[in-house]
Design an enzyme around this catalytic site. Structure first.
Site, PDB file in Angstrom:
ATOM      1  N   GLU A   1      10.317  15.670  15.133  1.00 42.91           N
ATOM      2  CA  GLU A   1      10.698  15.510  13.737  1.00 42.91           C
ATOM      3  C   GLU A   1       9.875  16.466  12.860  1.00 42.91           C
ATOM      4  O   GLU A   1       8.649  16.427  12.871  1.00 42.91           O
ATOM      5  CB  GLU A   1      10.417  14.061  13.295  1.00 42.91           C
ATOM      6  CG  GLU A   1      10.827  13.807  11.863  1.00 42.91           C
ATOM      7  CD  GLU A   1      10.493  12.384  11.404  1.00 42.91           C
ATOM      8  OE1 GLU A   1       9.379  11.914  11.688  1.00 42.91           O
ATOM      9  OE2 GLU A   1      11.359  11.764  10.774  1.00 42.91           O
TER      10      GLU A   1
ATOM     11  N   CYS B   1      14.108  10.254   6.550  1.00 42.73           N
ATOM     12  CA  CYS B   1      13.961   9.870   7.961  1.00 42.73           C
ATOM     13  C   CYS B   1      15.251  10.075   8.742  1.00 42.73           C
ATOM     14  O   CYS B   1      15.222  10.310   9.935  1.00 42.73           O
ATOM     15  CB  CYS B   1      13.490   8.429   8.060  1.00 42.73           C
ATOM     16  SG  CYS B   1      14.506   7.319   7.075  1.00 42.73           S
TER      17      CYS B   1
ATOM     18  N   GLU C   1       9.893   0.830  10.634  1.00 41.94           N
ATOM     19  CA  GLU C   1      10.945   1.812  10.308  1.00 41.94           C
ATOM     20  C   GLU C   1      10.312   3.181  10.490  1.00 41.94           C
ATOM     21  O   GLU C   1       9.460   3.580   9.689  1.00 41.94           O
ATOM     22  CB  GLU C   1      11.412   1.634   8.857  1.00 41.94           C
ATOM     23  CG  GLU C   1      12.158   0.346   8.588  1.00 41.94           C
ATOM     24  CD  GLU C   1      13.564   0.345   9.165  1.00 41.94           C
ATOM     25  OE1 GLU C   1      14.012   1.370   9.705  1.00 41.94           O
ATOM     26  OE2 GLU C   1      14.217  -0.707   9.100  1.00 41.94           O
TER      27      GLU C   1
ATOM     28  N   LYS D   1       0.851  -1.194   0.000  1.00 40.46           N
ATOM     29  CA  LYS D   1       0.000   0.000   0.000  1.00 40.46           C
ATOM     30  C   LYS D   1       0.883   1.240   0.000  1.00 40.46           C
ATOM     31  O   LYS D   1       1.524   1.567   0.991  1.00 40.46           O
ATOM     32  CB  LYS D   1      -0.929   0.057   1.217  1.00 40.46           C
ATOM     33  CG  LYS D   1      -1.992   1.141   1.002  1.00 40.46           C
ATOM     34  CD  LYS D   1      -2.553   1.728   2.264  1.00 40.46           C
ATOM     35  CE  LYS D   1      -1.761   2.850   2.865  1.00 40.46           C
ATOM     36  NZ  LYS D   1      -1.630   4.074   2.044  1.00 40.46           N
TER      37      LYS D   1
END
Ligand code: NAD
Length: 492
Positions: free
Chosen positions: A395, A298, A264, A189
């Site tokens: 973040e 990331c 992750e 997906k």
């Protein structure tokens, strides 16, 4: 835009299930935008529970059918064929990735397509090298009996792969390649913002003759399609890349059914710059570490820790590089900073900038006129920050960096580790002792010395702390897609 890309965008766009494109279970159309202009370039349907059910049934049938009986060498050949076909389709795939994500066409071609080809070829090789072990045991029941003990590695089963929008094609391949090498079947997906490269990948998979049901691709939002997929009892393994918040939610629910999962997740990676670092590295630090892919990486260096004696000079040089970077469409090969993925994400990033200023941080670069129409944010560095500030802890996932000074390596490591995240870190120094000491002391899944943001198919990758569970790449990635069965045979 090329004629081929225009033709592809016109569609129709449908899920890829059991080796064919299907409307079955298609719901509401979701618009895909070109981040450089804000224009709608395609519409892709959202699939709910019925579409997910069809995909899981197809993946299960393939798993239990011919795919499970295929020789590893044949799986290897299929992965190699897929790599070659992706390479041949590279120009269109890269253009689609730039159109849906906004990123530089050079990065889409080099890392998006080039990386996908490399990872597929690397994991193709593993298909024929999966192995268990044999064990000396001390079993003495019944007395005098002998035992042979060994492990057999088996595919974990039907894999649900959920990926974010920052590297749409590569993130999918990072999961598909090891999963298929291990003999699993996959339902991918893609993120709702970037479904087009995945749908093109489906066409390529069909063309190279991947058996039906081995790779299924289903589109829609996370809250609908992603939630249905991760809750489906027919899924044996969830491999997720995305935000820590969604990853935590998926992990909690997966435990209800003991569905295996690998996560992750996010990061807030520090870049430590020592006074003895090579001079003149600022373009590399900024271009590769801090602002690569607009900071939508990331492992992006979003916290700068600079030794006090060179703090002002280094920061001035980095701000100079940032302010000299050209903003423009990803299709313009000269543009170094491209739009962010969506208006929503651009607004989110601007919110971090506004709140940092309101909290007293000093913006030392990034306030400049932006190109019209697209979702641009200029590369921005904040000075005068403190550890508890949002801009240091959370973040941003954009071209926004917070800088702090340190006096010695111990302080640098303490500041670097002062985070709930632990995905990656870098240290820039010419002193081997400092490099080794920091490599040991930093709580991060990857530590770079005099580099940042580089990855390799053979080098394990993943997070400490809240940056994830499990590893991708290399031999370590195989563990995510294999079950280990112990066989104990009594013989006389
Ligand atoms: P996100 O978590 O919002 O979405 C990621 C994917 O999860 C998308 O496909 C989304 O549709 C899906 N999703 C969302 N809600 C879901 C739900 N309830 N159930 C199932 N699926 C759901 O993240 P994003 O904004 O797309 O991506 C940015 C994040 O990804 C950042 O935090 C970044 O650090 C992280 N990321 C991590 C890595 C890594 O390897 N560690 C790599 C790239 C990006």
């Amino acid at each position: 835009m090329s004629e081929e890309a225009a033709r592809f965008l016109n569609g129709p766009h449908r899920a890829f299930i059991k080796g064919a494109f299907t409307d079955e279970g298609a719901g509401e159309a979701i618009a895909v935008h070109d981040p450089a202009t804000g224009r709608v370039i395609a519409e892709v349907p959202e699939y709910g529970a019925a579409g997910v059910e069809a995909a899981v049934v197809a993946a299960r049938a393939a798993l239990e059918g011919p795919w499970s009986r295929m020789r590893p060498a044949d799986r290897e050949k299929l992965l190699l064929d897929l790599a070659t076909a992706i390479e041949a389709d590279g120009a269109l795939l890269a253009e689609l990735e730039t159109l849906e994500n906004g990123k530089s066409i050079g990065i889409a071609r080099g890392l998006g397509v080039g990386g996908s080809v490399e990872w597929l070829r690397y994991f193709a090789g593993w298909a024929t090298k999966i192995e268990g072990s044999s064990y000396d045991t001390s079993i003495a029941v019944p007395p005098g009996s002998h035992h042979f003990s060994a492990t057999i590695k088996e595919p974990v089963g039907v894999v649900a792969a959920i990926v974010p929008w920052n590297f749409p094609l590569l993130m999918g391949i990072w999961k598909i390649a090891p999963a298929l090498a291990c003999g699993c079947t996959v339902i991918l997906k893609p993120a709702e913002e970037t479904p087009l490269t995945a749908l093109r990948l489906a066409e390529i998979a069909a063309r190279v003759g991947l058996p039906e049901g081995v790779l299924n691709i289903i589109t829609g939002r996370g809250s609908v399609t992603g939630a249905a997929l991760t809750a489906h009892p027919g899924v044996d393994k969830i491999t997720f890349t995305g935000s820590t918040e969604v990853g935590q939610m998926i992990g909690r629910k997966a435990l209800d059914t003991m569905t295996r999962f690998t996560l992750e997740l996010g990061g807030k990676s520090p870049m430590i710059i020592c006074a003895d670092a090579d001079q003149g590295q600022e373009p590399l630090m900024a271009g590769l570490g801090m602002f690569f892919n607009q900071g939508q990486v990331c492992t992006s260096a979003s916290r700068l820790l600079i030794e006090k004696s060179v703090y002002d000079r280094t920061l001035e040089a980095l701000a100079g590089v940032a302010d000299s970077m050209t903003l423009g469409s990803g299709l313009d090969p000269k543009a170094q900073i491209n739009p962010l993925v969506s208006a929503r994400h651009r607004n989110r990033v601007n919110g971090f900038i506004e709140r940092a200023e309101a909290a007293g941080a000093r913006r030392i670069c990034g306030a400049r006129t932006l190109p019209e129409g697209g979702y641009f944010v200029a590369p921005t560095i904040f000075d005068g920050v403190s550890s508890e500030m949002e801009i240091v802890q959370e973040e941003v996932f954009g071209p926004v960096v917070a800088a702090m000074p340190f006096t010695d390596l111990d302080e640098a490591i303490r500041l670097a580790n002062d985070s709930r995240y632990g995905l990656a870190a870098s240290i820039w120094t010419r002193d081997l002792n400092k490099a080794f000491h920091a490599s040991r002391a930093l709580k991060a899944g990857t530590v770079w010395v005099n580099s940042h943001n580089t990855v390799d198919a053979n080098a394990p990758f993943g997070g400490y702390k809240q940056s994830g569970i499990g590893r991708e790449h290399g031999r370590a990635a195989l563990d995510a897609y294999l079950e280990s069965k112990t066989v104990i045979i009594r013989y006389s």
